[in-house]
Scaffold this motif. Sequence first.
Motif, PDB file in Angstrom:
ATOM      1  N   SER A  32       0.835  -1.209   0.000  1.00 19.34           N
ATOM      2  CA  SER A  32       0.000   0.000   0.000  1.00 19.34           C
ATOM      3  C   SER A  32       0.866   1.254   0.000  1.00 19.34           C
ATOM      4  N   ASP A  57       2.011   1.800  -3.458  1.00 19.85           N
ATOM      5  CA  ASP A  57       0.951   2.429  -4.244  1.00 19.85           C
ATOM      6  C   ASP A  57       0.837   3.921  -3.961  1.00 19.85           C
ATOM      7  N   LYS A  91      -1.721   4.739  -7.771  1.00 21.72           N
ATOM      8  CA  LYS A  91      -2.579   3.577  -8.001  1.00 21.72           C
ATOM      9  C   LYS A  91      -2.620   3.258  -9.484  1.00 21.72           C
TER      10      LYS A  91
END
Length: 115
Positions: free
Chosen positions: A105, A108, A113
């Motif tokens: 995460s 990202d 994203k």
Amino acid sequence: MLTMLLRWALNAAALMVVPALIDSVSISGFGPALIAALIIGLLNALIRPLLIVLTLPVTVLSLGLFALIINGLLFWLTAELVEGVSVHGFWGAFWGALLYSILSSLVDLVVGKPR
């Protein structure tokens, strides 16, 4: 295309951090980490949605916590498929998958994203 390769390399680097923090996970080098990151991505894209749907009642009853069990099992499966990556026991896979999810995460957030 370049962003996808960068994300793959950074996820492999994030996977290399997991054994430093969790003793029951070991990775022999960056090559196996690259392969494992690719397989984790494929399993999460292809098999995880099917498993979530099949276990939907249990997932709803556990308020979504069963999804963490699925992540741990897929992490464990990856370790079984990739030579040079080993996980000792389910709880090692569970905590390894949780840490890898957090690190992924963060990747990202840094890279952005995928569309």
